[in-house]
Structure formats: C-alpha cells, structure tokens
Design a protein around this motif. Structure first.
Motif, PDB file in Angstrom:
ATOM      1  N   ALA A  35     -41.019   0.312  -7.843  1.00  0.00           N
ATOM      2  CA  ALA A  35     -39.639   0.313  -8.334  1.00  0.00           C
ATOM      3  C   ALA A  35     -39.413  -0.866  -9.283  1.00  0.00           C
ATOM      4  N   ILE A  36     -38.432  -0.717 -10.173  1.00  0.00           N
ATOM      5  CA  ILE A  36     -38.009  -1.826 -11.024  1.00  0.00           C
ATOM      6  C   ILE A  36     -37.205  -2.798 -10.160  1.00  0.00           C
ATOM      7  N   ASN A  37     -37.611  -4.054 -10.149  1.00  0.00           N
ATOM      8  CA  ASN A  37     -37.040  -5.032  -9.218  1.00  0.00           C
ATOM      9  C   ASN A  37     -35.823  -5.711  -9.834  1.00  0.00           C
ATOM     10  N   GLN A 310     -21.493   0.908 -14.031  1.00  0.00           N
ATOM     11  CA  GLN A 310     -20.193   1.575 -14.066  1.00  0.00           C
ATOM     12  C   GLN A 310     -20.355   3.086 -14.184  1.00  0.00           C
ATOM     13  N   ASP A 311     -21.233   3.524 -15.077  1.00  0.00           N
ATOM     14  CA  ASP A 311     -21.448   4.959 -15.261  1.00  0.00           C
ATOM     15  C   ASP A 311     -22.058   5.603 -14.023  1.00  0.00           C
ATOM     16  N   ALA A 312     -22.842   4.830 -13.268  1.00  0.00           N
ATOM     17  CA  ALA A 312     -23.487   5.374 -12.072  1.00  0.00           C
ATOM     18  C   ALA A 312     -22.531   5.479 -10.890  1.00  0.00           C
ATOM     19  N   HIS A 348     -36.308   6.638  -3.898  1.00  0.00           N
ATOM     20  CA  HIS A 348     -35.929   7.885  -4.563  1.00  0.00           C
ATOM     21  C   HIS A 348     -35.403   7.702  -5.981  1.00  0.00           C
ATOM     22  N   VAL A 349     -34.903   6.504  -6.300  1.00  0.00           N
ATOM     23  CA  VAL A 349     -34.377   6.244  -7.636  1.00  0.00           C
ATOM     24  C   VAL A 349     -35.324   5.351  -8.429  1.00  0.00           C
ATOM     25  N   ARG A 387     -32.563   5.181 -14.673  1.00  0.00           N
ATOM     26  CA  ARG A 387     -32.849   5.650 -13.310  1.00  0.00           C
ATOM     27  C   ARG A 387     -31.591   5.646 -12.457  1.00  0.00           C
ATOM     28  N   LEU A 388     -30.768   4.604 -12.604  1.00  0.00           N
ATOM     29  CA  LEU A 388     -29.545   4.521 -11.803  1.00  0.00           C
ATOM     30  C   LEU A 388     -28.561   5.635 -12.142  1.00  0.00           C
TER      31      LEU A 388
END
Length: 397
Positions: A35-37, A310-312, A348-349, A387-388
């Motif tokens: 995952a991106i940390n 915000q969009d997520a 999962h993301v 991803r988010l």
C-alpha cells in the motif's frame, strides 16, 4: 500474573501505552500489502544534495567517533544562530543546547530531568503517541485536555481545571501532530500564565515550526514574558530537511535545566551520530530561499491530498501547519472502528493511514478518526488519491 483480585500493579496499569507503536505497525502492514504509506510521517524524497554531500564529507574527513556527548560544537553553534534569528531565543551553545537522537529523545530526556514520580503532566489530545509513555516512564500522571474538532481548539476553562499543585509540566506541540493546528499567541499566553501560576514547566515540541500555512509567524512559548526560565524548546532537523532517519533533535533550556537534560541524555543514548551532526550544521546554513520553497511545496502537497479526501467523502478541517490531516470516517463507514477501517483500506484500497485511537486516551475517543500525512512527492499523492476515490459516493462494505 495477579490472581489475588487486588488492584493491578502500576506496571500492568500502563500496558495500554507500551504496545507496539500503532504508527509503525501500520507501516509494517502497508509494506505487507504494497500500500501507499500515508501513515508514518516520513517523506519519500531526500534531503538537499548539499546536505547529503556534507555528511559524506564528514565521514571521509574522519568524524567517525563520538562527538561531545551533548552535541558537536559546530551544530550547537548553528542551532544557537537559528534559534536567535527564527525563534527569537537567545542561547549559548555551550550552556543551553543539547543535541539528542531526535526530538523524541529530547522530550524523554527533558521529562527525566524535570518530572518526578507522583507529578502530573498536562497533555493536549489528540496527542503524538510518545507523550503519554514519556510521562509514565517518568512516574508522572498524564492529565488530558481536549482539542475539540472541527477547528481543534481547547476550552480555556478545561485547561485551567487540568492544572493543580501537582502539575509539573505541560507539553505544547505547535504546529500540532496529528491535527495540524497552530496555536495562537492568545492560547500560548494562557498556557504561559498557568505555568507561572502553578510553577510548572512548558515542554514545547516545535519540530514542525517551518511547515505552516497561516500568515502569522511561528511563536515559541519561551519568548513570552516569564517563560524563558521555565521552558524547554524542542525541535530538530528531521521534518525541515526530510531526514527522519538521521535522528537529530535538540533541546534549548536554561543552564540549570540543561544540566539535568544532559545527564539523562548521556545515559539514554550517549550521543547522536557525529558525521550527521556536522551535516546538520550545513543544513542550518541553507539560505532563506530553502525555507520559502519548503513551505510552498508543502502547501501544494496539502491541497492535492485534501482535494482527494474531500471527494472521497472524508470530513476534516484543513490543517494550519505540519504535514498531517485528521479526518472523520463517520460518513464513510459506520460499521468499523478506526483500526478496522485502516486495515481494510490498506488491503482493499491500497492506501495506509493511522487509526485515530492511537492519539487518544481513552482510545475510544478516536474510534471514528483517521490521520493521513502528505510528506510525499506529488505523484505519490495523486496515485494515493486516485485509489482513495474508490470510496467516493458509497458506504464502505
């Protein structure tokens, strides 16, 4: 094991604070799943080339043995010059400055120097996860004062109630981790007045002092009336120069307080790495343009990540400083707590963050909160943001 039914021992009562660091645990899990940390506060970019070269040169030139325990003279002189020019603090390199292995050790050494068993230490929460263990290792009792969302301000009445004749110190962290809050002069003045009224010390963690998004200048509480004699100013090079692995922090205090800090530091770590200290002096010699660019770059990174959050569907207040944003996940997932949500998001993301409960006592107070960091290259933030966006417009399941 206690089978007598009697009250738990002090050691057992402290176990909740002495588990694996949640921040570093999430990094380990993120690495496991690729995952991106956006959890642990370490950049994915290097210090300036000139500073790296200064470290290599110091090694080649033979600075490979112990420096003076409380810091190489060149670095302490550079810190003194910086403290006067930037913080407004006049200090003597030989009498008032101690170089430690990161700001984390600075705080621990300061606690051991000033705090006795049975004392109380006032801590604002949400708090950086080392603060409570540091107080407990010193034998003190943490007393909590809440920073209230969404704007992360404290209630002056609650703060006054937290002080008592047993109060030995208050930990001040501005710009704040994890909220990004920058304390105002009025807030710092109130803290200073209470310190003087109750004869307490301020342990001022200012590690993010150069990373601010508000127009007001950074204020060191040591510069307020009556505070020079009762403040330990703590900072370091990790965040300002993107060198978290170098472990260079420093304390500024009166000669009397410094004497105690140096004794504790000597027995904790002996000293920080000698060649890296010399390179740290080179870092502090960089021109003002470096700091202007640093601030502009972090402002841009902040805006990139906040747009995606915000969009997520995350709820948050834009941070005023540091490189973190504390979010609320209540509108995204009502079925999971913060730890379950972050673990799900990693798997999962493909993005890691830090569960908010690690910044609270009791932990339940942070169960709907998650902290993200944005000390990353912009391309990394865009990749994480895309991803988010998988979370957008849907209840997490």
């Amino acid at each position: 094991m206690n089978t007598s039914g009697k009250q738990r021992s002090p050691v057992a009562a402290r176990v909740q604070y002495f588990t694996e660091s949640v921040i570093r645990e999430m990094t380990r899990v993120a690495n496991q799943f690729g995952a991106i940390n956006l959890g642990q506060g370490m950049p994915d970019f290097d210090p300036p080339e000139a500073v790296k070269e200064a470290a290599c040169k110091a090694i080649r030139d033979g600075a490979n043995q112990y420096a003076i325990t409380w810091g190489a003279p060149a670095l302490r002189q550079a810190i003194a010059a910086k403290a006067k020019a930037f913080n407004g603090i006049d200090c003597e390199p030989d009498a008032h400055i101690t170089v430690c292995c990161g700001a984390t050790e600075c705080l621990m050494a300061s606690m051991l120097a000033l705090v006795d068993p049975g004392d109380e230490v006032v801590i604002f929460q949400p708090f950086y996860e080392n603060y409570a263990p540091d107080a407990l290792l010193s034998g003190a009792k943490p007393v909590w004062v809440t920073l209230h969302p969404p704007d992360w301000r404290f209630d002056p009445v609650e703060l006054r109630r937290a002080f008592s004749p047993r109060t030995r110190a208050v930990i001040v962290n501005t710009p704040n981790n994890p909220t990004g809050r920058v304390f105002t002069r009025a807030e710092l003045t109130l803290i200073a007045e209470l310190c003087q009224e109750f004869d307490a010390y301020a342990l001022s963690d200012e590690i993010y002092e150069y990373i601010r998004y508000v127009d007001a200048p950074h204020i060191s509480i040591a510069t307020l009336p009556g505070m020079a004699e009762r403040t330990v100013t703590i900072s370091g090079l990790s965040k300002t120069f993107s060198m978290t692995g170098w472990r260079l922090g420093y304390c500024i205090a009166t000669a009397e307080i410094t004497g105690g800090i140096r004794k504790a530091h000597d027995f904790l770590t002996v000293g920080a790495p000698h060649p890296l200290q010399l390179a740290g002096a080179a870092a502090l010699a960089l021109p003002q343009a470096y700091y202007d660019t640093l601030r502009a770059n972090y402002h841009r990174r902040r805006d990139v990540l906040l747009g995606y959050l915000q969009d997520a569907g995350f709820e948050f207040q834009a941070p005023e400083g540091a490189y973190y944003v504390m979010t609320d996940i209540g509108q995204l997932d009502r079925s999971r707590d913060d730890v379950q949500f972050v673990r799900w998001m990693i798997e999962h993301v493909g993005v890691s963050a830090v569960p908010g409960s690690s910044f609270y006592s009791p932990r339940e107070r942070g169960r709907s909160k998650v902290r993200f960091m944005f000390a990353k290259r912009e391309e990394t933030l865009h990749a994480a943001g895309e991803r988010l966006l998988k979370l957008r417009g849907c209840q997490v399941s």
